[in-house]
Design an enzyme around this catalytic site. Structure first.
Site: not given
Length: 198
Positions: A60-61, A87, A152, A156
């Protein structure tokens, strides 16, 4: 080409990550495909049965302790990490004025903070080895986005900015850092969306 390389791919059992896992394994790497859910284990097992050196690990990142335990396990089992592909990520679309704080925290922890923590934890081992490669997967949303994806896009964009800075600081230790910003990619989830909202 990648013979004897140990490569971690977060989010490595689905979407773009699954493609990366398959290509790295095809070229001789030992790949640790990390995923939060167990759903990818069978897919990795099938690839392993074809003679590829691929291993599934739960990760679980968004959880710092999970990252620490995961990297320690990989080092114990394989003795080194040659490359890290950051990723893993999630997409949350919400109206700008009603974006709930808990979703914002989850988005940030999964998409951006995780890359810092994974790179920091793995990077220490790469620094000791004097070499390594880190690839961060950002998105074209870091340059141009659409309504509902403001936060989002922010995560990014942060990945892209962080990758530029990382390349300077980690490069001094023999660690190469690159960032990819893919556009719309025909993954399983995108294909599902295209069925309903082409």
């Amino acid at each position: 080409m990648l013979q004897d390389k140990i490569i971690i791919v977060t989010g490595g059992c689905s979407g773009i990550g699954w493609g990366i896992t398959q290509v790295c394994a095809k070229h001789g790497a030992t790949v640790i495909a990390a995923q939060r859910s167990e759903s990818g284990r069978k897919r990795v097992d099938r690839l392993s049965e074809q003679g590829r050196s691929v291993f599934f690990e739960r990760l679980d990142v968004s959880d710092a302790q999970s990252i620490t335990a995961f990297v320690a396990k990989v080092m114990h089992q394989h003795g080194k990490i040659d490359a890290l592909i950051n990723n893993a990520g999630i997409t949350i679309e919400e109206d700008f004025f009603d974006f709930p704080l808990e979703k914002l925290d989850l988005l940030w922890a999964t998409n951006q903070r995780s890359i810092f923590l994974m790179s920091q934890t793995v990077g220490r081992h790469m620094r000791d080895a004097g070499q390594g490669s880190i690839v961060n997967v950002s998105s074209n949303h870091s340059h141009a986005s659409v309504p509902g994806y403001e936060m989002y896009a922010a995560t990014k964009g942060g990945i892209s900015a962080m990758g530029r800075a990382m390349s300077w600081s980690l490069g001094a230790h023999g660690i190469r850092v690159n960032t990819l910003s893919p556009g719309l990619t025909m993954t399983e989830s995108v294909a599902d969306v295209m069925e309903t909202t082409p």
